[in-house]
Write an enzyme that holds these catalytic residues in place. Structure first.
Site, PDB file in Angstrom:
ATOM      1  N   HIS A  69       0.745  -1.093   0.039  1.00  0.00           N
ATOM      2  CA  HIS A  69       0.091   0.090   0.058  1.00  0.00           C
ATOM      3  C   HIS A  69       0.672   1.292  -0.042  1.00  0.00           C
ATOM      4  O   HIS A  69       0.682   2.133  -0.812  1.00  0.00           O
ATOM      5  CB  HIS A  69      -0.840  -0.133   1.315  1.00  0.00           C
ATOM      6  CG  HIS A  69      -1.800   1.303   1.538  1.00  0.00           C
ATOM      7  ND1 HIS A  69      -3.179   1.096   1.430  1.00  0.00           N
ATOM      8  CD2 HIS A  69      -1.332   2.510   1.605  1.00  0.00           C
ATOM      9  CE1 HIS A  69      -3.566   2.243   1.772  1.00  0.00           C
ATOM     10  NE2 HIS A  69      -2.596   3.030   1.639  1.00  0.00           N
ATOM     11  N   GLU A  70       1.867   1.267   0.951  1.00  0.00           N
ATOM     12  CA  GLU A  70       2.549   2.376   0.944  1.00  0.00           C
ATOM     13  C   GLU A  70       3.600   2.545  -0.161  1.00  0.00           C
ATOM     14  O   GLU A  70       3.936   3.671  -0.667  1.00  0.00           O
ATOM     15  CB  GLU A  70       3.321   2.530   2.285  1.00  0.00           C
ATOM     16  CG  GLU A  70       2.468   2.424   3.516  1.00  0.00           C
ATOM     17  CD  GLU A  70       1.388   3.639   3.567  1.00  0.00           C
ATOM     18  OE1 GLU A  70       1.697   4.630   3.007  1.00  0.00           O
ATOM     19  OE2 GLU A  70       0.420   3.410   4.172  1.00  0.00           O
ATOM     20  N   HIS A  73       2.069   4.169  -2.972  1.00  0.00           N
ATOM     21  CA  HIS A  73       2.004   5.796  -2.912  1.00  0.00           C
ATOM     22  C   HIS A  73       3.294   6.158  -3.629  1.00  0.00           C
ATOM     23  O   HIS A  73       2.940   7.362  -4.559  1.00  0.00           O
ATOM     24  CB  HIS A  73       1.950   6.330  -1.662  1.00  0.00           C
ATOM     25  CG  HIS A  73       0.410   5.995  -0.947  1.00  0.00           C
ATOM     26  ND1 HIS A  73      -0.650   6.587  -1.735  1.00  0.00           N
ATOM     27  CD2 HIS A  73       0.089   5.379   0.107  1.00  0.00           C
ATOM     28  CE1 HIS A  73      -1.770   6.240  -0.768  1.00  0.00           C
ATOM     29  NE2 HIS A  73      -1.367   5.580   0.041  1.00  0.00           N
TER      30      HIS A  73
END
Length: 165
Positions: A69-70, A73
């Protein structure tokens, strides 16, 4: 502890590089995150911060979902620039298309709240005399700051009582 997480970050970057046929600069990885957030991507600093407590308590899912998820980004920011929405179409495409994961915005990890210490201060009002102060406010009083009751205008005084929520 960090070696597994760092290996997962590297694996996510390699997947993205294979997919996009280009290299990406590796981020700095930090375990200095507390509170409710599992991870944070600082886009301009190319920095990933992770919550060590949530990592320890949810290791398998954390490595699979939160790290990707990170990283997604940072990849989305480096590919599409700063004007994209944080969980927008570009980020979702990376989550689904590269990592094969659901583009979940939030985690569902149980977060333990820390107990809050309250310092009871009092004034002379008969019906309105207990004021629970946080540790920070209590320390400000110790350094000379004064707080007053809005009704009787008296200076609030520490009663000596401490409670824990």
């Amino acid at each position: 502890m960090p070696e597994h997480l760092n290996a997962r970050v590297e694996a996510c970057y390699r997947q993205a590089e294979d997919f996009f046929q280009r290299t990406f600069p590796r981020p700095t990885v930090s375990f200095r995150l507390r509170g409710q957030k599992a991870g944070v991507a600082h886009l301009d600093e190319n920095l990933l911060r992770f919550n060590p407590q949530l990592y320890r308590e949810n290791r398998e899912h954390f490595l699979e979902q939160t790290v990707a998820h990170e990283v997604a980004h940072l990849i989305a920011h480096q590919l599409f620039g700063p004007r994209i929405r944080p969980h927008g179409e570009e980020w979702q495409l990376i989550m689904r298309g590269i990592y094969g994961l659901p583009p979940d915005r939030c985690h569902t990890y149980a977060v333990k709240r820390r107990t809050a210490t309250r310092y009871l201060y009092r004034c002379h009002c008969p019906e309105h005399n207990d004021f629970p102060f946080s540790a920070q406010r209590h320390n400000l009083v110790a350094k000379g700051r004064r707080y007053y009751c809005r009704r009787c205008k008296a200076t609030l005084v520490f009663s000596g009582e401490v409670t824990r929520d």
